[in-house]
Design an enzyme around this catalytic site. Structure first.
Site, PDB file in Angstrom:
ATOM      1  N   HIS A 100       0.846  -1.032  -0.003  1.00  8.83           N
ATOM      2  CA  HIS A 100      -0.011  -0.020   0.118  1.00  8.83           C
ATOM      3  C   HIS A 100       0.813   1.111   0.148  1.00  8.83           C
ATOM      4  O   HIS A 100       1.977   1.038   0.250  1.00  8.83           O
ATOM      5  CB  HIS A 100      -0.867   0.206   1.244  1.00  8.83           C
ATOM      6  CG  HIS A 100      -0.113   0.118   2.623  1.00  8.83           C
ATOM      7  ND1 HIS A 100       0.400  -0.931   3.194  1.00  8.83           N
ATOM      8  CD2 HIS A 100      -0.079   0.957   3.462  1.00  8.83           C
ATOM      9  CE1 HIS A 100       0.954  -0.683   4.231  1.00  8.83           C
ATOM     10  NE2 HIS A 100       0.658   0.669   4.391  1.00  8.83           N
ATOM     11  N   ASP A 102       0.538   4.911   2.133  1.00 12.84           N
ATOM     12  CA  ASP A 102      -0.144   5.394   3.333  1.00 12.84           C
ATOM     13  C   ASP A 102      -1.064   6.295   2.774  1.00 12.84           C
ATOM     14  O   ASP A 102      -0.668   7.501   2.171  1.00 12.84           O
ATOM     15  CB  ASP A 102       0.741   5.880   4.157  1.00 12.84           C
ATOM     16  CG  ASP A 102       1.806   4.789   4.860  1.00 12.84           C
ATOM     17  OD1 ASP A 102       1.171   3.649   5.072  1.00 12.84           O
ATOM     18  OD2 ASP A 102       2.736   4.813   5.247  1.00 12.84           O
ATOM     19  N   HIS A 255       4.702   0.258   0.195  1.00 11.29           N
ATOM     20  CA  HIS A 255       5.519  -0.619   1.153  1.00 11.29           C
ATOM     21  C   HIS A 255       4.659  -1.880   1.524  1.00 11.29           C
ATOM     22  O   HIS A 255       3.525  -1.730   1.332  1.00 11.29           O
ATOM     23  CB  HIS A 255       5.936   0.188   2.196  1.00 11.29           C
ATOM     24  CG  HIS A 255       4.799   0.669   3.130  1.00 11.29           C
ATOM     25  ND1 HIS A 255       4.267   1.940   2.593  1.00 11.29           N
ATOM     26  CD2 HIS A 255       4.472   0.598   4.139  1.00 11.29           C
ATOM     27  CE1 HIS A 255       3.358   2.405   3.545  1.00 11.29           C
ATOM     28  NE2 HIS A 255       3.504   1.463   4.437  1.00 11.29           N
ATOM     29  N   ARG A 270       5.368   5.385  14.219  1.00  7.51           N
ATOM     30  CA  ARG A 270       5.576   6.139  12.753  1.00  7.51           C
ATOM     31  C   ARG A 270       4.986   7.666  12.903  1.00  7.51           C
ATOM     32  O   ARG A 270       3.819   7.723  13.548  1.00  7.51           O
ATOM     33  CB  ARG A 270       4.484   5.344  11.952  1.00  7.51           C
ATOM     34  CG  ARG A 270       4.712   5.742  10.458  1.00  7.51           C
ATOM     35  CD  ARG A 270       3.609   4.915   9.560  1.00  7.51           C
ATOM     36  NE  ARG A 270       2.346   5.698   9.278  1.00  7.51           N
ATOM     37  CZ  ARG A 270       1.175   5.134   8.515  1.00  7.51           C
ATOM     38  NH1 ARG A 270       1.319   3.967   8.356  1.00  7.51           N
ATOM     39  NH2 ARG A 270       0.042   5.936   8.581  1.00  7.51           N
TER      40      ARG A 270
HETATM   41  C1  SIN Z   1       3.385   0.736   7.748  1.00  6.46           C
HETATM   42  O1  SIN Z   1       2.663   0.074   7.061  1.00  6.46           O
HETATM   43  O2  SIN Z   1       3.190   2.071   7.993  1.00  6.46           O
HETATM   44  C2  SIN Z   1       4.257  -0.136   8.659  1.00  6.46           C
HETATM   45  C3  SIN Z   1       5.339  -0.740   8.042  1.00  6.46           C
HETATM   46  C4  SIN Z   1       6.121  -1.682   8.620  1.00  6.46           C
HETATM   47  O3  SIN Z   1       5.511  -2.063  10.115  1.00  6.46           O
HETATM   48  O4  SIN Z   1       7.117  -2.128   8.223  1.00  6.46           O
END
Ligand code: SIN
Length: 279
Positions: A100, A102, A255, A270
Site C-alpha cells: 500500500h 499510506d 511498502h 510512525r
Molecule cells: C506501515 O505500513 O506503515 C508500517 C510498515 C512496517 O511496519 O514495516
C-alpha cells in the site's frame, strides 16, 4: 561538499544515510542533503538513531510538512500524530502483508512516513518497498497513454471496516471502523509535485475501482497494475535493526511489512507527513 554518506541498497530505490543524528537540530545543509536523497532514492534509511524520542521524531518530520492525525487509528498517548505499530509474540493476526501507499484514501494523501524501530525481532519483520515511478516507466507507450486518461477511486472503507485487515491488525491500537469512509478520485498516473516525474498511483489496499467504472469492470486492469507494480525489479528490502529509521515517499512508493516472525515482538513508531492533492 556533501556532509552525509548516502549508499544505495538496491537498483530500483532505497539508500542508507550515515553521518547524522536525527534527534539533533539539523543544519540547513544537512536538511537539504536529506531532502535531495529522499527525492532521488524515494526511501531513505538511517541506523543507530537510539535518541529519537517521540518529540524528536515529530521535530524531524515537521521539517517536511505538517503531521497527520490518523482518522481511524488512535495515536500514541500524549502524541496523537504518532502511531505505535506493535505485534506481540502471541498475536495471531494477519499483520502487515499488504502492499500500500499510506493514506491514499484521503483527499490530500500523505507525503511521506517516518518509521522508527523501537523493538525489532531478531530475524524477520523486514519491510519491502516498490518504486512506482519505475513501474510506470516500464509500461508500454500504449498502456501509458490509456492510463493517462484514467482516475481511480480510493477509500479506507475496505481496509478499516471492522473486518478489514488494517482494522484487525490494529485492534491493539483501538482502530475505529470506516464502513462509511468517503471516497476520493485520484489520477492513476500521478505527477510527483517536487520531481515532476510520473508514477503509478493505485494500490491494492485502498484503490477500489476506476472512476466511472464498476468494480467488476475495473478488476482485470487493476489486478494487472497491482501485479506489475510489485515486480521485484522495482523493489528493495530493508532489514531492521533497533533504532533504525525508514522515511519513504508515499507519492511514488508502495511498502509491505513482512509478517514472518511468529513468537517475537515488533514495535515500531510512525509519523506521517501530510501531502497535497495528486495531479
Ligand atoms: C506501515 O505500513 O506503515 C508500517 C510498515 C512496517 O511496519 O514495516
Amino acid at each position: 561538499m556533501a556532509t552525509l554518506d548516502i549508499t544505495p541498497i538496491a537498483g530500483a530505490l532505497g539508500a542508507e544515510i550515515s553521518g547524522v543524528q536525527l534527534s539533533e537540530e539539523l543544519s540547513n545543509t544537512q536538511f537539504d542533503e536529506i531532502h535531495q536523497a529522499f527525492l532521488d532514492h524515494h526511501v531513505i534509511f538511517f541506523r543507530d538513531q537510539a535518541g529519537l524520542t517521540p518529540e524528536a521524531q515529530k521535530r524531524f518530520a515537521r521539517r517536511f510538512g505538517s503531521l497527520n492525525v490518523h482518522p481511524y487509528v488512535k495515536g500514541m498517548e500524549g502524541h496523537p500524530e504518532l502511531l505505535e505499530i506493535i505485534k506481540e509474540p502471541d498475536d495471531k493476526l494477519n499483520f502487515g502483508g499488504g502492499w500500500h501507499s499510506d493514506m491514499s484514501f484521503l483527499e490530500e494523501p500523505a507525503l511521506g512516513s517516518i518509521l522508527y524501530g523501537v523493538e525489532v525481532p531478531d530475524y524477520g519483520g523486514d519491510t519491502l518497498f516498490a518504486n512506482q515511478i519505475a513501474a510506470y516507466e516500464a509500461l508500454s507507450d500504449g498502456m501509458k497513454e490509456m492510463l493517462g486518461g484514467l482516475k481511480a477511486v480510493h477509500s479506507a472503507s475496505r481496509e478499516y471496516s471492522a473486518k478489514g485487515q488494517s482494522a484487525q491488525a490494529r485492534q491493539s491500537m483501538q482502530s475505529d471502523t470506516a464502513t462509511d469512509a468517503p471516497e476520493y478520485e485520484h489520477p492513476v498516473v500521478r505527477t510527483h509535485p517536487e520531481s515532476g516525474r510520473k508514477g503509478l498511483y493505485v494500490n491494492p489496499a485502498f484503490t477500489l475501482r476506476f472512476a466511472g467504472m464498476t468494480k467488476r469492470e475495473s478488476k482485470p486492469l487493476l489486478n494487472f497494475l497491482f501485479d506489475h507494480s510489485r515486480d521485484e525489479r522495482f523493489t528493495c528490502r530493508f532489514r531492521w535493526s533497533e533504532g533504525a529509521v525508514a522515511f519513504w515517499d508515499n507519492r511514488c512508493c508502495w511498502h509491505y511489512a513482512l509478517n514472518d516472525y511468529p513468537g517475537q515482538r515488533r514495535h515500531m513508531r510512525r509519523a506521517t507527513v501530510n501531502g497535497d492533492r495528486p495531479f
